[in-house]
Write an enzyme that holds these catalytic residues in place. Structure first.
Site, PDB file in Angstrom:
ATOM      1  N   GLU A 144       8.405 -15.430  -9.376  1.00  0.00           N
ATOM      2  CA  GLU A 144       7.841 -14.085  -9.214  1.00  0.00           C
ATOM      3  C   GLU A 144       7.416 -13.483 -10.546  1.00  0.00           C
ATOM      4  O   GLU A 144       6.366 -12.859 -10.649  1.00  0.00           O
ATOM      5  CB  GLU A 144       8.897 -13.135  -8.625  1.00  0.00           C
ATOM      6  CG  GLU A 144       9.177 -13.305  -7.162  1.00  0.00           C
ATOM      7  CD  GLU A 144      10.257 -12.331  -6.697  1.00  0.00           C
ATOM      8  OE1 GLU A 144      10.018 -11.616  -5.724  1.00  0.00           O
ATOM      9  OE2 GLU A 144      11.343 -12.285  -7.313  1.00  0.00           O
TER      10      GLU A 144
ATOM     11  N   ARG B  31       4.386  -0.419  -4.434  1.00  0.00           N
ATOM     12  CA  ARG B  31       4.038  -0.906  -3.101  1.00  0.00           C
ATOM     13  C   ARG B  31       2.735  -1.711  -3.091  1.00  0.00           C
ATOM     14  O   ARG B  31       2.401  -2.354  -2.096  1.00  0.00           O
ATOM     15  CB  ARG B  31       3.897   0.277  -2.137  1.00  0.00           C
ATOM     16  CG  ARG B  31       5.157   1.091  -1.988  1.00  0.00           C
ATOM     17  CD  ARG B  31       4.942   2.221  -1.018  1.00  0.00           C
ATOM     18  NE  ARG B  31       4.763   1.718   0.321  1.00  0.00           N
ATOM     19  CZ  ARG B  31       5.735   1.524   1.195  1.00  0.00           C
ATOM     20  NH1 ARG B  31       6.980   1.792   0.862  1.00  0.00           N
ATOM     21  NH2 ARG B  31       5.476   1.070   2.388  1.00  0.00           N
TER      22      ARG B  31
ATOM     23  N   LYS C 261      13.131 -15.761  -8.684  1.00  0.00           N
ATOM     24  CA  LYS C 261      12.908 -14.748  -9.723  1.00  0.00           C
ATOM     25  C   LYS C 261      11.941 -15.272 -10.776  1.00  0.00           C
ATOM     26  O   LYS C 261      11.070 -14.557 -11.253  1.00  0.00           O
ATOM     27  CB  LYS C 261      14.246 -14.369 -10.392  1.00  0.00           C
ATOM     28  CG  LYS C 261      15.080 -13.416  -9.581  1.00  0.00           C
ATOM     29  CD  LYS C 261      14.505 -12.015  -9.624  1.00  0.00           C
ATOM     30  CE  LYS C 261      14.829 -11.199  -8.412  1.00  0.00           C
ATOM     31  NZ  LYS C 261      14.183 -11.568  -7.158  1.00  0.00           N
TER      32      LYS C 261
ATOM     33  N   HIS D  73      18.959 -37.166  -3.328  1.00  0.00           N
ATOM     34  CA  HIS D  73      18.136 -37.581  -2.192  1.00  0.00           C
ATOM     35  C   HIS D  73      16.646 -37.354  -2.449  1.00  0.00           C
ATOM     36  O   HIS D  73      15.858 -37.360  -1.518  1.00  0.00           O
ATOM     37  CB  HIS D  73      18.577 -36.832  -0.931  1.00  0.00           C
ATOM     38  CG  HIS D  73      19.997 -37.117  -0.559  1.00  0.00           C
ATOM     39  ND1 HIS D  73      20.412 -38.349  -0.109  1.00  0.00           N
ATOM     40  CD2 HIS D  73      21.104 -36.334  -0.610  1.00  0.00           C
ATOM     41  CE1 HIS D  73      21.726 -38.313   0.121  1.00  0.00           C
ATOM     42  NE2 HIS D  73      22.164 -37.104  -0.180  1.00  0.00           N
TER      43      HIS D  73
ATOM     44  N   GLU E 134      17.691 -18.155  -5.512  1.00  0.00           N
ATOM     45  CA  GLU E 134      17.274 -16.835  -5.990  1.00  0.00           C
ATOM     46  C   GLU E 134      16.846 -16.895  -7.456  1.00  0.00           C
ATOM     47  O   GLU E 134      15.875 -16.246  -7.852  1.00  0.00           O
ATOM     48  CB  GLU E 134      18.423 -15.829  -5.778  1.00  0.00           C
ATOM     49  CG  GLU E 134      18.216 -14.438  -6.360  1.00  0.00           C
ATOM     50  CD  GLU E 134      17.026 -13.671  -5.790  1.00  0.00           C
ATOM     51  OE1 GLU E 134      16.349 -14.176  -4.882  1.00  0.00           O
ATOM     52  OE2 GLU E 134      16.742 -12.576  -6.300  1.00  0.00           O
TER      53      GLU E 134
ATOM     54  N   CYS F 219       0.838  -1.180   0.000  1.00  0.00           N
ATOM     55  CA  CYS F 219       0.000   0.000   0.000  1.00  0.00           C
ATOM     56  C   CYS F 219       0.886   1.248   0.000  1.00  0.00           C
ATOM     57  O   CYS F 219       1.778   1.377   0.829  1.00  0.00           O
ATOM     58  CB  CYS F 219      -0.960   0.071   1.176  1.00  0.00           C
ATOM     59  SG  CYS F 219      -2.169  -1.236   1.197  1.00  0.00           S
TER      60      CYS F 219
ATOM     61  N   TRP G 106      -2.630  -2.916  -1.806  1.00  0.00           N
ATOM     62  CA  TRP G 106      -2.337  -4.347  -1.895  1.00  0.00           C
ATOM     63  C   TRP G 106      -3.285  -4.976  -0.896  1.00  0.00           C
ATOM     64  O   TRP G 106      -3.134  -4.811   0.308  1.00  0.00           O
ATOM     65  CB  TRP G 106      -0.881  -4.612  -1.521  1.00  0.00           C
ATOM     66  CG  TRP G 106      -0.440  -6.025  -1.720  1.00  0.00           C
ATOM     67  CD1 TRP G 106       0.058  -6.592  -2.866  1.00  0.00           C
ATOM     68  CD2 TRP G 106      -0.423  -7.076  -0.728  1.00  0.00           C
ATOM     69  NE1 TRP G 106       0.353  -7.908  -2.651  1.00  0.00           N
ATOM     70  CE2 TRP G 106       0.078  -8.241  -1.354  1.00  0.00           C
ATOM     71  CE3 TRP G 106      -0.796  -7.147   0.609  1.00  0.00           C
ATOM     72  CZ2 TRP G 106       0.232  -9.442  -0.675  1.00  0.00           C
ATOM     73  CZ3 TRP G 106      -0.644  -8.354   1.289  1.00  0.00           C
ATOM     74  CH2 TRP G 106      -0.134  -9.478   0.645  1.00  0.00           C
TER      75      TRP G 106
ATOM     76  N   LYS H 244       6.207  -4.714  -3.341  1.00  0.00           N
ATOM     77  CA  LYS H 244       7.632  -4.615  -3.076  1.00  0.00           C
ATOM     78  C   LYS H 244       7.933  -4.540  -1.594  1.00  0.00           C
ATOM     79  O   LYS H 244       8.908  -5.102  -1.109  1.00  0.00           O
ATOM     80  CB  LYS H 244       8.202  -3.388  -3.775  1.00  0.00           C
ATOM     81  CG  LYS H 244       9.705  -3.318  -3.613  1.00  0.00           C
ATOM     82  CD  LYS H 244      10.353  -2.625  -4.745  1.00  0.00           C
ATOM     83  CE  LYS H 244      11.860  -2.779  -4.677  1.00  0.00           C
ATOM     84  NZ  LYS H 244      12.294  -4.144  -4.978  1.00  0.00           N
TER      85      LYS H 244
ATOM     86  N   ASN I 153      -2.584   1.850   5.563  1.00  0.00           N
ATOM     87  CA  ASN I 153      -1.641   0.792   5.192  1.00  0.00           C
ATOM     88  C   ASN I 153      -1.435  -0.047   6.437  1.00  0.00           C
ATOM     89  O   ASN I 153      -1.148   0.498   7.497  1.00  0.00           O
ATOM     90  CB  ASN I 153      -0.327   1.431   4.729  1.00  0.00           C
ATOM     91  CG  ASN I 153       0.754   0.400   4.463  1.00  0.00           C
ATOM     92  OD1 ASN I 153       0.463  -0.754   4.201  1.00  0.00           O
ATOM     93  ND2 ASN I 153       1.999   0.831   4.538  1.00  0.00           N
ATOM     94  N   GLY I 154      -1.594  -1.370   6.319  1.00  0.00           N
ATOM     95  CA  GLY I 154      -1.394  -2.233   7.481  1.00  0.00           C
ATOM     96  C   GLY I 154      -2.623  -3.083   7.731  1.00  0.00           C
ATOM     97  O   GLY I 154      -3.478  -3.248   6.844  1.00  0.00           O
TER      98      GLY I 154
END
Ligand code: G6P
Length: 618
Positions: free
Chosen positions: A494, A27, A491, A510, A487, A2, A76, A613, A102-103
């Site tokens: 995402e 955001r 990526k 394994h 990573e 947000c 968001w 983000k 926001n929150g």
């Protein structure tokens, strides 16, 4: 998570707020809205589900009045799906007060029940709407918006940055924050509020971070900060170090494209000025992290989330090797619930690009409350995590806008290496000659990384376009190449929404090798044979094992690695470098691959679905 922006001043706030939201869109981007107190003194709002473009379109269809007081929000979703109705701002029943948030208000259900019992009809499914109704009621009692905030914030549990305007108080925006970011931008005859400085940096570089449990009231010619009980607070003003241009796309197709190209500079800037006579010296970590204290540290825990946690995984190998102290990595959101053993000889290092990730902030707060020393590795000046830590090592990567982290990742590894070298020196675990050689290798890395990015991009782009229909990709690595494999997989998930898994190459046999079938694409991060022949040989064996089962191998290996060439379907060569700088070079091709595969699939590279983000909820 947000984005919040507010303005009071003489200008037309709608355009200005929309521009601020554009900069904060990373955001959150599932819906957006604005509220303006127009020149006739009316409160008007527009809000729309979808990206900011949908709101911009709505403003063309149904223009909003001019006025110098306003606020905006890009969302968001947490409570209530991303619909027009759930988009912020939320209004009080009489439509005279607008709130953005926001929150998460954790006790919203109980507050809502109380309000409903009192006859309030809710218009959305959000937790935020309770704040609008509570503030309106408190305002009716006191006739003062700041006073109303003081009343209401005491009743809210959870995390919030809450901003409101009231039709009866033109020229005033009030905000409060707990566990969620809020920054003031100080102008001349105008003032701003934002989730971060990107909201207003094109207008002013003078900023003040609002502290935990504080309320701020901005008017065109004044800013007043108080604590939740009304006590005066002196804010610390600072100058924003980057300019608005740094957060613009500047001709690149995506922010992520730009930010990958900026990696060499991000790396170089993070190292800049942090060595003396060839040795790393971090001199301004504060009293609680003095050389004497750090020399006595018995254990280090690195806490982070997402990409930052993989930077931590890389650094774990290095810090333990150089400082000879046990290092563990913990996902920030698992940390407190595990009830970790902490004492004043434990150093908890948090890694966060934004410095606002709630999971990481809570881990830091938990560590402090249990007596540990806390150090923050952060990319955002004045953010909450560094302010709540004993010391900070800033990564100087510049603003990162694309949701998927790239340049922050390499600069986080570099900053953690600096910490490791600093600890190695003051703990007497690292001799100066080795230390200097490691520094030389680090300082040479930016230019090598530049070459990797330049030389491999087109090749990887072609590869990604061939593979646009791929459904699954595996990534393998050992030692510091293992977190790079993780990573690489993250990526791809995402950005390209493809099933991707990273494994330690030794773990393959394994279980995960069962996934390998004819045509399965596997990226392998190969360590240089010059550093450890044994490690290299093991990875080459792993390549043969998967090739034997039909895998298509894309190897990222040192140029001229003759043992790999015969077994790689594709080879992405890296320049010769030291063992610790290999991961800095190896990650770039994987980032480029994910970006180009998302491109090939026609996806939004900078704003992948469901992500944000800066995740400021737990
Ligand atoms: C989110 C982002 C990731 C990022 C993570 C940690 O999940 O989508 O890209 O790595 O948060 O963010 P931080 O700001 O704490 O580094």
């Amino acid at each position: 998570m947000c984005g919040i922006v507010a303005y009071v001043g003489p200008r037309d706030s709608a355009d200005l707020i929309m521009a601020g939201l554009k900069r904060l869109e990373y955001r959150g981007y599932d819906s957006a809205g604005i509220a303006i107190l127009d020149r006739e003194g009316r409160l008007d709002t527009r809000k729309r589900a979808g990206k900011l473009g949908a709101l911009a379109e709505e403003l063309v269809q149904h223009p909003i009045g001019d006025g110098g007081t306003g606020l905006g929000h890009t969302r968001w979703a947490t409570h209530g799906g991303p619909t027009d109705r759930n988009a912020h701002p939320h209004l009080s029943e009489d439509g005279r007060l607008a709130v953005i948030h926001n929150g998460i208000i954790e006790n919203f259900a109980e507050l809502k029940a109380e309000l409903v019992a009192d006859g309030v009809v809710f218009r959305s499914e959000t937790d935020t709407e309770v704040a609008a109704h509570l503030l309106a009621r408190a305002y009716r009692r006191s006739g003062d918006l700041t006073e109303a905030f003081r009343d209401v914030v005491r009743r809210l549990r959870g995390a919030f940055t809450l901003l409101a305007v009231h039709q009866d108080e033109p020229g005033v925006v009030v905000g409060a924050r707990r566990n969620s970011p809020l920054v003031i931008g100080l102008g001349e005859g105008e003032n701003f509020l934002g989730s971060d400085v990107a909201a207003f940096v094109e207008h002013t570089k003078r900023a003040v971070a609002v502290g935990q449990d504080e309320i701020v009231t901005i008017r065109p010619d004044s800013v007043e900060i108080t604590d939740f009980s009304g006590g005066h607070v002196d804010g610390d003003e600072y100058e924003v170090a980057w300019d608005a241009k740094a957060a613009e796309k500047g001709g690149w197709p995506w922010f992520m494209t730009k930010e990958i190209h900026e990696e060499p500079d991000a790396l170089a800037n993070t190292l800049l000025g942090r060595t003396r006579d060839g040795l790393v010296v971090l001199s301004d970590l504060g009293d609680r992290l003095s050389d004497e204290v750090l020399a006595g540290i018995e254990r280090i825990v690195l806490v982070a989330a997402g990409t930052a946690s993989y930077a931590a995984e890389v650094a774990r190998y290095a810090i333990e090797a150089w400082a000879r102290v046990p290092v563990a990595v913990e996902l920030a959101h698992e940390f407190q619930f595990r009830e970790p053993l902490l004492d004043e000889r434990t150093l908890v290092i948090s890694i966060s690009q934004s410095g606002e990730t709630m999971d990481t902030l809570v881990a830091v707060q938990h560590a402090r409350a249990h007596g540990a020393r806390t150090l923050s590795v952060c990319n955002t000046q004045g953010a909450t995590i560094p302010r709540e830590s004993d010391g900070v090592v800033y990564t100087h990567a510049g603003p990162e806008v694309a949701v998927a982290s790239t340049k922050a990742f390499v600069s986080q590894i570099a900053a953690l290496y600096l910490v490791g070298l600093h600890l190695g020196r003051i703990r007497g675990a690292l001799d100066d000659a080795t230390h200097r050689a490691l520094v030389d290798d680090l300082l040479a890395a930016p230019e090598k990384l530049r070459a990797v990015i330049q030389d491999s991009w087109t090749r990887i782009e072609t590869l990604a376009h061939w593979m646009a229909d791929t459904h699954s990709v595996l990534f393998l690595g050992r030692h510091v190449g293992f977190p790079i494999a993780l990573e690489g997989a993250l990526k791809l998930k995402e950005l390209a929404y493809i099933h991707a898994e990273g494994f330690a190459a030794g773990e393959l046999k394994h279980g995960p090798i069962a996934l390998v079938d004819h045509g399965q694409v596997v990226f392998v991060v190969v360590p240089s044979p010059r550093h450890s022949a044994a490690l290299h040989a093991k990875v080459v064996s792993n390549i043969q094992e998967i090739r034997a089962r039909g895998a298509r191998v894309i190897a990222i290996a040192e140029q001229g690695d003759a043992a790999v060439i015969p077994f790689a379907d594709e080879l992405i060569p890296l320049p010769l470098t030291g063992p610790w700088t290999e991961p800095l070079l190896a990650v770039a091709p994987l980032q480029i691959f994910a970006l180009e595969l998302a491109n090939a699939k026609g996806l939004d590279v900078d704003q992948p679905r469901n992500l944000a983000k800066s995740v400021t909820v737990e």
